[in-house]
Design a protein around this motif. Structure first.
Motif, mmCIF file in Angstrom:
data_model
loop_
_atom_site.group_PDB
_atom_site.id
_atom_site.type_symbol
_atom_site.label_atom_id
_atom_site.label_comp_id
_atom_site.label_asym_id
_atom_site.label_seq_id
_atom_site.Cartn_x
_atom_site.Cartn_y
_atom_site.Cartn_z
ATOM 1 N N GLN A 223 32.940 10.442 -17.298
ATOM 2 C CA GLN A 223 32.447 11.818 -17.308
ATOM 3 C C GLN A 223 32.680 12.459 -18.656
ATOM 4 O O GLN A 223 31.835 13.185 -19.191
ATOM 5 C CB GLN A 223 33.129 12.641 -16.210
ATOM 6 N N GLN B 227 29.650 13.921 -21.133
ATOM 7 C CA GLN B 227 29.688 15.290 -21.654
ATOM 8 C C GLN B 227 29.612 15.292 -23.180
ATOM 9 O O GLN B 227 28.997 16.151 -23.812
ATOM 10 C CB GLN B 227 30.962 15.994 -21.169
ATOM 11 N N LYS C 142 37.099 9.612 -14.745
ATOM 12 C CA LYS C 142 37.349 10.722 -15.651
ATOM 13 C C LYS C 142 36.921 10.373 -17.070
ATOM 14 O O LYS C 142 36.365 11.197 -17.812
ATOM 15 C CB LYS C 142 38.817 11.115 -15.603
#
Length: 686
Positions: free
Chosen positions: A645, A649, A642
């Motif tokens: 990612q 982003q 998590k």
């Protein structure tokens, strides 16, 4: 020792004892004390309850006259002397309606049982005040039972709640001339301060015609306590009236004066018998054309029984059944100890006292024994004194209810032991004895020891009184004696309870070492066994810590048996644990005890889990740990992914400019741009 030998020994002992009793010292008249109990009520021997004593309510006019207010609940008149005394109720002139509220108690005190000069005698008359207390007004005479001229008197004026002045108001009384031609008309008043009555006599002796007043003179005198006395009066027979007020028709006493010879003289024709086969009292007249009537009523003391006519005429119960003979009546006997019997028929009116032995009075054993043939006594002279007292022992080693009598076979089969504490009950007839029983121990060496501790009195019934002695037995004891005082003399009636006291043997255990047990939880029917012997058979108790265990305890069951091994009784007690739990862990103790002592044995119980359960527990714990680690790793990996990612982003939204060429403006799309010179490559990572 057989029954005959026992009787012989008892009789010899009684004769030797009574030979040492001298005549009581008689010199002074008895002393009388009057006590007022505001709320008192009579509940039987040794009791004049509620005893809220307040003599300030009494008005003493002189040494022997008291005025009692109507609100007083109870009056106790106590008479004491160094010789036997009694109340002469015949001279009290009490209204006949008051007899149910009159109670008599007698008592003897003795500092030395074998010296009659140390005896002190007391008798009480207890007047329990109903609404019409003025009818207790009268003269009360206490006198020597043997020499009636040695006496003391007290006069009670008890005011009533009604307006009556005359004690016998609204009564019709029959009285008789004595041999000297003297007669007393009972016209006493309830307060000496009230108006004296007038005496009138009917002119016509056939009870017709008017009444003429008779003035006071030498032949007619008046005493407010007793009434009018007529002596040497011409023609004294007839009908008289005592009147307070001419206008008042209720406050009047009517008196019939008859000749002494007019009394019934055919009483010798009456016979009273007891039919043992049918258990019936039979009264036969021998005269008349019809069977007589039988009236019965209980009486609680010989003094009150003596004044039978006062009791039975206004108050009676009728029990009558004609037998095959027209001159006889019969009634089934219930063993109520002392009963007043009146037989009334053609030309006869006879009274008898019917007395039954104490051990058949109010006894369930006697009532339900169909073969019992009790003795019946019809006079004081017929009474066998040993039948008026009953002695019974209640051992701890056997189950007995001390409020019941037991058959003679039950009493003789009692087994007693050294150091055993027993209760001995001496039940006596209130009709025959006074209070003041004493206890004496007779030893095998024939010496006597008086028991100095006073026993407790527990009354069975108002006709019987019972003393209870608690005593620890000794093998050298031969008998326990109860000395019961005959109420009207200095004689003691001695009742003997022979004892056969066995030696005791302290308990011993067949195994007395401490046992250690390891039990597993949830096991069932685990047992601990305790075996013991001794004399008498010991009792075994179980304890866990400070808690006693019995068959009613949760999760436990106790069974005790007795078996004979090598001619010796062995008591075996088994404590069964129904299901083992952690609460079973600890120390258990069995204690064997009898009158000789006690001995104990311990059981140490350790409670564990089963071995298969331990392996399963370890595997379960290891599996839990592995699962926990895997869960932690998964959580960590997911967390890292998590974070990565989120970083990508963020970078995808940033615009870069080549600092060397400045070919792109800030904010240009560089996602798909490849730079030369091999410096670096910016790609979109999917």
């Amino acid at each position: 020792m057989g029954n005959i030998s026992r009787i012989i020994v008892s009789v010899i002992f009684i004769q030797l004892l009574h030979s040492r009793l001298g005549a009581a010292f008689v010199s002074q008249p008895p002393t009388i004390k009057v006590t007022a109990n505001v709320n008192g009520r009579y509940f039987g021997p040794r009791v004049a309850e509620d005893n809220t004593t307040n003599n300030s309510h009494l008005t003493q006019q002189n040494d022997n006259t008291y005025i009692v207010p109507s609100a007083m609940g109870q009056i106790v008149i106590d008479c004491n002397a160094s010789y036997p005394v009694m109340w002469n109720l015949a001279e009290s002139d009490i209204n006949s309606e008051m007899f149910p509220y009159v109670h008599v108690r007698t008592r003897r005190f003795a500092s030395d049982l074998f010296d009659a000069t140390t005896f002190n005698y007391s008798t009480q008359i207890i007047l329990e005040g109903p609404s019409s207390t003025h009818r207790f007004t009268g003269n009360y005479s206490c006198q020597n039972t043997a020499k009636r001229n040695i006496r003391s008197n007290v006069f009670i004026y008890w005011e009533g709640t009604s307006l009556d002045t005359l004690v016998h108001s609204r009564e019709t009384i029959t009285t008789y001339l004595d041999n000297t031609g003297k007669v007393t008309l009972p016209c006493g008043i309830s307060n000496p301060k009230l108006t004296f009555p007038k005496l009138k006599k009917q002119v016509d002796r056939n009870q017709r015609g008017p009444f003429n007043e008779i003035p006071l003179n030498k032949s007619v005198t008046y005493n407010p306590a007793t009434g009018f006395t007529l002596s040497s009066l011409p023609n004294p027979l007839g009908v008289y009236k005592c009147v307070i007020d001419e206008e008042t028709t209720e406050d009047i006493v009517t008196i019939l004066v008859k000749n002494l010879t007019s009394k019934m003289t055919r009483k010798q024709n009456v016979t009273f018998t007891y039919n043992q086969e049918t258990n019936e009292l039979v009264c036969c007249t021998g005269v008349g054309r019809r069977a007589p009537n039988i009236f019965m009523m209980h009486c609680d003391h010989a003094v009150t029984c003596q004044y039978r006519e006062h009791i039975l005429q206004p108050y009676h119960y009728v029990f009558q059944r004609s037998s095959k003979s027209k001159n006889c009546a019969s009634k089934t006997v219930r063993f109520y100890h002392t009963v007043l019997v009146r037989c009334v028929g053609d030309g006869i009116d006879e009274y008898k006292e019917m007395i039954t032995p104490v051990k058949t009075s109010f006894s369930p054993w006697a009532f339900h024994n169909k073969t019992l043939k009790p003795k019946i006594f019809f006079s004081w002279e017929q009474i066998e004194s040993q039948e008026m007292v009953d002695l019974e022992i209640h051992p701890q080693s056997q189950s007995y209810n001390r409020y019941d009598y037991h058959s003679p076979s039950d009493r003789n089969n009692m087994v007693l032991y050294n150091n055993e504490t027993v209760e001995v009950t001496c039940t006596t007839s209130q009709y025959y004895f006074s209070e003041g029983n004493y206890w004496v121990i007779r030893w095998k060496n024939k010496t006597l020891t008086a028991v100095t501790e006073r026993s407790s009195l527990q009354q069975y019934h108002y006709l019987l009184q019972s003393d209870v002695l608690s005593y620890t037995l000794d093998p050298s004891m031969e008998a326990i004696l109860c000395f019961a005082p005959v109420w009207n003399s200095s004689v003691w009636v001695i009742k003997t309870q022979f004892l056969y006291v066995n030696e005791t043997e302290k308990p011993s255990l067949l195994q007395n070492e401490t046992l250690f047990f390891t039990w597993v939880t949830n096991e069932t029917a685990k047992e601990m066994i305790c075996e013991s012997k001794g004399t008498p058979d010991p009792s075994i108790t179980w304890m866990q810590g400070t808690t006693e265990i019995n068959s009613n305890s949760h999760n436990y069951n106790v069974t005790t048996t007795s078996t004979k091994i090598n001619n010796t009784n062995v008591v075996k007690s088994v404590l069964k644990v129904l299901r083992v739990s952690y609460s079973t862990h600890g120390q258990f103790v069995c204690t064997s005890s009898n009158y000789g002592g006690s001995i104990s044995r311990s059981f140490s119980i350790t409670v564990t889990e089963p071995s298969s359960m331990k392996t399963a527990t370890i595997l379960l714990i290891v599996s839990g740990i592995v699962v926990l680690i895997l869960i932690v790793l998964i959580i960590v990996v997911v967390r890292v992914m998590k974070l990565d990612q989120a970083a990508i982003q963020h970078l995808s939204s940033v615009h870069f400019k080549d600092p060397a060429t400045r070919e792109h403006a800030v904010g240009a799309d560089v996602a798909n741009t490849t730079y030369d010179n091999g410096k670096w490559t910016n790609q979109l990572i999917s």
